[in-house]
Design a protein around this motif. Structure first.
Motif, PDB file in Angstrom:
ATOM      1  N   ARG A   1      -6.496  10.236  -5.888  1.00  0.00           N
ATOM      2  CA  ARG A   1      -5.711   9.745  -7.004  1.00  0.00           C
ATOM      3  C   ARG A   1      -5.040  10.930  -7.719  1.00  0.00           C
ATOM      4  O   ARG A   1      -3.872  10.912  -8.049  1.00  0.00           O
ATOM      5  CB  ARG A   1      -6.684   9.024  -7.907  1.00  0.00           C
ATOM      6  CG  ARG A   1      -6.237   8.040  -8.933  1.00  0.00           C
ATOM      7  CD  ARG A   1      -5.275   7.030  -8.544  1.00  0.00           C
ATOM      8  NE  ARG A   1      -4.385   6.953  -9.702  1.00  0.00           N
ATOM      9  CZ  ARG A   1      -3.119   6.805  -9.653  1.00  0.00           C
ATOM     10  NH1 ARG A   1      -2.529   6.678  -8.515  1.00  0.00           N
ATOM     11  NH2 ARG A   1      -2.391   6.769 -10.725  1.00  0.00           N
TER      12      ARG A   1
ATOM     13  N   ALA B   1      -6.796  -0.389  -3.160  1.00  0.00           N
ATOM     14  CA  ALA B   1      -7.019   0.822  -3.961  1.00  0.00           C
ATOM     15  C   ALA B   1      -8.305   1.531  -3.558  1.00  0.00           C
ATOM     16  O   ALA B   1      -8.503   2.690  -3.869  1.00  0.00           O
ATOM     17  CB  ALA B   1      -7.050   0.468  -5.441  1.00  0.00           C
TER      18      ALA B   1
ATOM     19  N   PRO C   1       4.560   7.460  -0.126  1.00  0.00           N
ATOM     20  CA  PRO C   1       5.631   6.793   0.630  1.00  0.00           C
ATOM     21  C   PRO C   1       6.647   6.085  -0.251  1.00  0.00           C
ATOM     22  O   PRO C   1       7.839   6.117   0.045  1.00  0.00           O
ATOM     23  CB  PRO C   1       4.905   5.817   1.533  1.00  0.00           C
ATOM     24  CG  PRO C   1       3.471   5.937   1.228  1.00  0.00           C
ATOM     25  CD  PRO C   1       3.243   7.112   0.358  1.00  0.00           C
ATOM     26  N   ALA C   2       6.182   5.475  -1.348  1.00  0.00           N
ATOM     27  CA  ALA C   2       7.128   4.745  -2.197  1.00  0.00           C
ATOM     28  C   ALA C   2       8.172   5.690  -2.779  1.00  0.00           C
ATOM     29  O   ALA C   2       9.366   5.403  -2.770  1.00  0.00           O
ATOM     30  CB  ALA C   2       6.387   4.037  -3.319  1.00  0.00           C
TER      31      ALA C   2
ATOM     32  N   LEU D   1      -9.266   2.031  -0.455  1.00  0.00           N
ATOM     33  CA  LEU D   1      -9.204   2.580   0.897  1.00  0.00           C
ATOM     34  C   LEU D   1      -8.965   4.084   0.883  1.00  0.00           C
ATOM     35  O   LEU D   1      -8.278   4.602   0.013  1.00  0.00           O
ATOM     36  CB  LEU D   1      -8.081   1.904   1.684  1.00  0.00           C
ATOM     37  CG  LEU D   1      -8.236   0.403   1.933  1.00  0.00           C
ATOM     38  CD1 LEU D   1      -7.044  -0.125   2.709  1.00  0.00           C
ATOM     39  CD2 LEU D   1      -9.517   0.120   2.686  1.00  0.00           C
TER      40      LEU D   1
ATOM     41  N   MET E   1     -12.285   9.036  -3.859  1.00  0.00           N
ATOM     42  CA  MET E   1     -11.127   8.277  -4.314  1.00  0.00           C
ATOM     43  C   MET E   1     -10.461   8.991  -5.470  1.00  0.00           C
ATOM     44  O   MET E   1      -9.262   9.130  -5.550  1.00  0.00           O
ATOM     45  CB  MET E   1     -11.612   6.899  -4.750  1.00  0.00           C
ATOM     46  CG  MET E   1     -10.526   5.858  -4.722  1.00  0.00           C
ATOM     47  SD  MET E   1      -9.798   5.698  -3.091  1.00  0.00           S
ATOM     48  CE  MET E   1      -8.185   6.338  -3.379  1.00  0.00           C
TER      49      MET E   1
ATOM     50  N   LEU F   1      -0.367   9.506   9.357  1.00  0.00           N
ATOM     51  CA  LEU F   1      -1.195  10.218   8.387  1.00  0.00           C
ATOM     52  C   LEU F   1      -0.424  11.440   7.894  1.00  0.00           C
ATOM     53  O   LEU F   1       0.506  11.892   8.564  1.00  0.00           O
ATOM     54  CB  LEU F   1      -2.489  10.689   9.057  1.00  0.00           C
ATOM     55  CG  LEU F   1      -3.484   9.614   9.424  1.00  0.00           C
ATOM     56  CD1 LEU F   1      -4.572  10.213  10.293  1.00  0.00           C
ATOM     57  CD2 LEU F   1      -4.088   9.029   8.166  1.00  0.00           C
TER      58      LEU F   1
ATOM     59  N   ALA G   1      -7.337   7.547   2.622  1.00  0.00           N
ATOM     60  CA  ALA G   1      -5.992   7.780   3.177  1.00  0.00           C
ATOM     61  C   ALA G   1      -5.925   7.327   4.633  1.00  0.00           C
ATOM     62  O   ALA G   1      -4.947   6.725   5.077  1.00  0.00           O
ATOM     63  CB  ALA G   1      -5.641   9.256   3.074  1.00  0.00           C
TER      64      ALA G   1
ATOM     65  N   GLY H   1       0.805  -1.214   0.000  1.00  0.00           N
ATOM     66  CA  GLY H   1       0.000   0.000   0.000  1.00  0.00           C
ATOM     67  C   GLY H   1       0.836   1.261   0.000  1.00  0.00           C
ATOM     68  O   GLY H   1       0.379   2.327   0.400  1.00  0.00           O
ATOM     69  N   LEU H   2       2.086   1.155  -0.437  1.00  0.00           N
ATOM     70  CA  LEU H   2       2.932   2.341  -0.484  1.00  0.00           C
ATOM     71  C   LEU H   2       2.801   3.038  -1.828  1.00  0.00           C
ATOM     72  O   LEU H   2       3.258   4.145  -2.012  1.00  0.00           O
ATOM     73  CB  LEU H   2       4.402   1.951  -0.277  1.00  0.00           C
ATOM     74  CG  LEU H   2       4.708   1.160   0.996  1.00  0.00           C
ATOM     75  CD1 LEU H   2       6.182   0.840   1.068  1.00  0.00           C
ATOM     76  CD2 LEU H   2       4.281   1.958   2.206  1.00  0.00           C
ATOM     77  N   ASP H   3       2.182   2.361  -2.771  1.00  0.00           N
ATOM     78  CA  ASP H   3       2.071   2.888  -4.119  1.00  0.00           C
ATOM     79  C   ASP H   3       0.731   2.398  -4.668  1.00  0.00           C
ATOM     80  O   ASP H   3       0.156   1.445  -4.148  1.00  0.00           O
ATOM     81  CB  ASP H   3       3.238   2.323  -4.963  1.00  0.00           C
ATOM     82  CG  ASP H   3       3.536   3.221  -6.143  1.00  0.00           C
ATOM     83  OD1 ASP H   3       2.780   4.169  -6.363  1.00  0.00           O
ATOM     84  OD2 ASP H   3       4.525   2.944  -6.841  1.00  0.00           O
ATOM     85  N   LYS H   4       0.229   3.062  -5.699  1.00  0.00           N
ATOM     86  CA  LYS H   4      -1.054   2.628  -6.269  1.00  0.00           C
ATOM     87  C   LYS H   4      -0.836   2.008  -7.638  1.00  0.00           C
ATOM     88  O   LYS H   4      -0.053   2.529  -8.426  1.00  0.00           O
ATOM     89  CB  LYS H   4      -1.982   3.833  -6.379  1.00  0.00           C
ATOM     90  CG  LYS H   4      -2.205   4.500  -5.048  1.00  0.00           C
ATOM     91  CD  LYS H   4      -3.651   4.803  -4.799  1.00  0.00           C
ATOM     92  CE  LYS H   4      -3.848   5.111  -3.333  1.00  0.00           C
ATOM     93  NZ  LYS H   4      -5.235   5.286  -2.968  1.00  0.00           N
TER      94      LYS H   4
ATOM     95  N   TRP I   1      -2.194  12.367  -5.765  1.00  0.00           N
ATOM     96  CA  TRP I   1      -0.998  11.528  -5.790  1.00  0.00           C
ATOM     97  C   TRP I   1      -0.174  11.798  -7.020  1.00  0.00           C
ATOM     98  O   TRP I   1       0.996  12.083  -6.958  1.00  0.00           O
ATOM     99  CB  TRP I   1      -1.409  10.059  -5.767  1.00  0.00           C
ATOM    100  CG  TRP I   1      -1.501   9.535  -4.406  1.00  0.00           C
ATOM    101  CD1 TRP I   1      -2.146  10.111  -3.362  1.00  0.00           C
ATOM    102  CD2 TRP I   1      -0.908   8.345  -3.910  1.00  0.00           C
ATOM    103  NE1 TRP I   1      -1.992   9.348  -2.260  1.00  0.00           N
ATOM    104  CE2 TRP I   1      -1.252   8.257  -2.546  1.00  0.00           C
ATOM    105  CE3 TRP I   1      -0.138   7.340  -4.479  1.00  0.00           C
ATOM    106  CZ2 TRP I   1      -0.836   7.187  -1.766  1.00  0.00           C
ATOM    107  CZ3 TRP I   1       0.264   6.300  -3.695  1.00  0.00           C
ATOM    108  CH2 TRP I   1      -0.079   6.223  -2.348  1.00  0.00           C
TER     109      TRP I   1
ATOM    110  N   GLU J   1      -7.867   5.043   6.184  1.00  0.00           N
ATOM    111  CA  GLU J   1      -7.935   3.582   6.300  1.00  0.00           C
ATOM    112  C   GLU J   1      -6.622   2.939   5.863  1.00  0.00           C
ATOM    113  O   GLU J   1      -6.181   1.949   6.433  1.00  0.00           O
ATOM    114  CB  GLU J   1      -9.083   3.043   5.446  1.00  0.00           C
ATOM    115  CG  GLU J   1     -10.442   3.332   6.023  1.00  0.00           C
ATOM    116  CD  GLU J   1     -11.550   3.069   5.026  1.00  0.00           C
ATOM    117  OE1 GLU J   1     -12.588   2.555   5.448  1.00  0.00           O
ATOM    118  OE2 GLU J   1     -11.376   3.385   3.831  1.00  0.00           O
ATOM    119  N   LEU J   2      -6.012   3.547   4.855  1.00  0.00           N
ATOM    120  CA  LEU J   2      -4.744   3.030   4.353  1.00  0.00           C
ATOM    121  C   LEU J   2      -3.664   3.153   5.438  1.00  0.00           C
ATOM    122  O   LEU J   2      -2.893   2.217   5.675  1.00  0.00           O
ATOM    123  CB  LEU J   2      -4.334   3.815   3.111  1.00  0.00           C
ATOM    124  CG  LEU J   2      -3.317   3.167   2.198  1.00  0.00           C
ATOM    125  CD1 LEU J   2      -3.836   1.858   1.658  1.00  0.00           C
ATOM    126  CD2 LEU J   2      -2.973   4.097   1.047  1.00  0.00           C
TER     127      LEU J   2
END
Lengths: 297, 285
Positions: free
Chosen positions: B5, A128, B277-278, A130, B1, B194, A132, A111-114, B8, A134-135
């Motif tokens: 996205r 995908a 994070p990645a 969730l 969502m 968070l 932020a 879950g560090l990347d989508k 990000w 919940e993640l």
């Protein structure tokens, strides 16, 4: 109904509960209890891995997982559709040459990347979908991370590093310290609670990282090349530690690696090449001779 | 969502300040406001939610931030120097006015004492009264009044400019500090932090730097004014200075310095928090 035998007087006790002292001679039964509990756990672990007995519960499932990066003008496909099922309590190694997409897969599962396409389910929840919040909860409670570069927080002591995820999880401070000490004890660093990461060797830092990954009793521990920055012997120790945790507490371990020592302890090995699963091997099927290391028997 | 996205990918392409970054700061503040409201209104209803709660209590956040300030004193020092200089200049300019008023008052009082003494040698007690009455009297002719106003305007301009420059300095130093700590931030996110926690940590850090820096700046500013007037007019002028308004100047300096540090740290904090994070873990400095 379980049967126990008193170690000092030989009295046979039959009970469904727990016996701390022998009713006849008052001898301590804790050792016997622990032994039988361990045997039961091991038996359960064997049963879970026996395909003919169990229908498996999958803790991680990925379906058509794709991830592409945009590098300049070009689109680089790091993963080209990965279907992977990981069983609860399994020790899984993801192997492949560098650039094959190991780390990308690791990041997506964690879950560090989508993903650009496809989905990754952990405990039947689609990562995908969730929010932020919940993640973050999922990362805090269900998944523990171990990295190649250890990634401890440099300004914190070993104990504080281990207790940080517990702060996020909202644990009480006494309980937190106690659990932190217990975990560091478990990885063999009971005497180095208040050392900063710079004051610890690479192997010790990785042990702290292992302890930290277990902070909130996760269901999965994700290890990205955990032995990559360690010498042979310390690497071997870390692998043994991980295996021990896997057997003792039943935590699922998924590790991206190209360390051949890992093969010895893995239940299954997934080979990845060019962003696709090349083949999946079971440990029993591999006949690989691993020599002794560093002159050690 | 959909919106997450978008954030990000945008953060990946351009991790600078964006609209959802500002929303983040608002969220960080709102989270605590909501929590307070919940506590005030009886926490009974919150029970089923507790299981999925992630939080970073203020004392812990404060402890972590303070520690990272202390361990990176060099970096914190650079950020603080901007604040120290800016606030020192501010206090110097403001307390300069108070001091010159005090000197004026002292001179007037002295003149009046002399006049009174000449008029009647038996009434020395009139001096303190004359001193208190002094500001009511017309002090200077119109011409000097207008040059004084001009000088004030120029000084205000200088003060604003210097504060702006030091604000930009802090932003820059905090950006460096964020860049240095990408890995640390990524790790914290992996452990369940968070975005709001990251913002909170960086804001606390900059407030600490702001308070310490402004305190040092105030001391330096006042010290300079004291030395200047002490050498020029003799140290006895300190007795005639309005210490009440001087304390107010100190307080203003502290508040302005701290607020400035806080505001300048918002863009870097957002940048830190928005890193996926990645990407944060991948980056190497």
């Amino acid at each position: 109904m379980a049967k126990y035998v008193c170690p000092s007087c030989g009295e046979k006790i039959e009970t469904t509960g727990i016996v701390t002292v022998c009713p006849k001679c008052n001898a301590d039964m804790a050792g016997v209890m622990e032994q039988s509990a361990r045997a039961l756990r091991q038996k359960a672990a064997e049963l879970i891995k026996d395909d003919s007995v169990t229908t498996h519960e999958y803790i991680v499932r990925t379906r058509g997982l794709k991830r592409s990066y945009i590098m300049g003008e070009e689109e680089v496909q790091a993963l080209r559709g990965i279907d992977l099922d990981v069983r609860r309590g399994e020790y899984l190694s993801i192997m492949g040459p560098s650039g094959s997409g190991k780390s990308t897969l690791f990041n997506l599962i964690g879950g560090l990347d989508k993903p650009t396409a496809g989905s990754c389910y952990i405990n039947e929840t689609d990562m995908a979908q969730l929010s932020a919040h919940e993640l973050a909860w999922q990362r805090c409670r269900t998944i523990g991370y171990i990295f190649q570069t250890f990634n401890l927080i440099p300004v914190m002591t070993a104990l504080e590093n281990v207790t940080l995820p517990m702060i996020f999880a909202g644990m009480g401070s006494d309980e937190m310290l106690e659990r932190g000490r217990m975990l560091l004890d478990l990885v063999g660093l009971g005497g180095r609670l208040n050392h900063k990461p710079q004051e610890l060797s690479g192997g010790q830092q990785q042990r702290v990282a292992v302890a930290r990954s277990l902070a909130n009793s996760p269901a999965i521990v994700l290890a990205d090349e955990p032995t990559g920055n360690l010498d042979l012997q310390t690497g071997k120790e870390i692998i043994e530690l991980l295996k021990e945790l896997n057997v003792e507490s039943g935590v699922t371990i998924i590790s991206a690696t190209h360390d051949l020592k890992m093969i010895d302890v893995s239940d299954r090995i997934v080979h990845i090449r060019d962003g696709q699963v090349e083949r999946i091997e079971k440990r029993e099927e591999i006949d690989l001779e691993i020599g002794t290391m560093g002159g050690q028997p | 969502m959909q919106s997450t996205r978008k954030c990000w990918s945008r953060a990946e392409l351009d991790p600078r300040l964006s609209a959802c970054g500002l929303r983040l700061v608002v969220k960080a503040v709102m989270m605590d406001v909501k929590k307070l409201a919940k506590v005030a209104g009886g926490g009974g209803q919150a029970a089923p939610q507790i299981q999925k709660q992630i939080n970073l209590p203020w004392p812990d956040a404060f402890r972590i931030s303070l520690r990272s300030v202390l361990l990176r004193l060099g970096r914190a020092g650079i950020a603080a120097t901007g604040i120290v200089l800016g606030v020192a200049f501010l206090t110097y300019v403001w307390s300069d006015r108070i001091f010159s008023d005090g000197v004026e008052k002292a001179r007037l009082a002295q003149e009046q004492t002399l006049a009174a003494a000449a008029e009647s040698v038996r009434k020395p007690a009139a001096a303190p009264e004359a001193e208190q009455g002094a500001p009511d009297q017309p002090v200077a002719p119109d011409a000097s009044q207008s040059t004084k106003a001009e000088k004030d305007a120029r000084q205000l301009w200088l003060v604003v400019m210097s504060l702006l420059v030091c604000g930009i300095g802090i932003t820059n130093a905090m950006l460096m500090s964020v860049t240095e700590r990408f890995q640390e931030i990524g790790t914290m996110k992996c452990l369940g932090a968070l975005d709001a926690f990251i913002v909170r940590l960086f804001l606390i850090e900059s407030v600490v730097i702001g308070v310490l820096g402004s305190a040092a700046g105030i001391i330096i500013g006042i010290l300079f004014v004291l030395l200047y007037y002490g050498i020029k007019e003799g140290f006895s002028v300190t007795a005639k200075v309005d210490w009440g308004s001087l304390v107010m100047v100190m307080l203003y300096g502290l508040v302005i310095g701290t607020v400035l540090a806080l505001l300048s740290a918002i863009p870097p904090a957002i940048r830190a928090a928005q890193m996926p994070p990645a990407a944060a873990l991948r980056s190497e400095i």
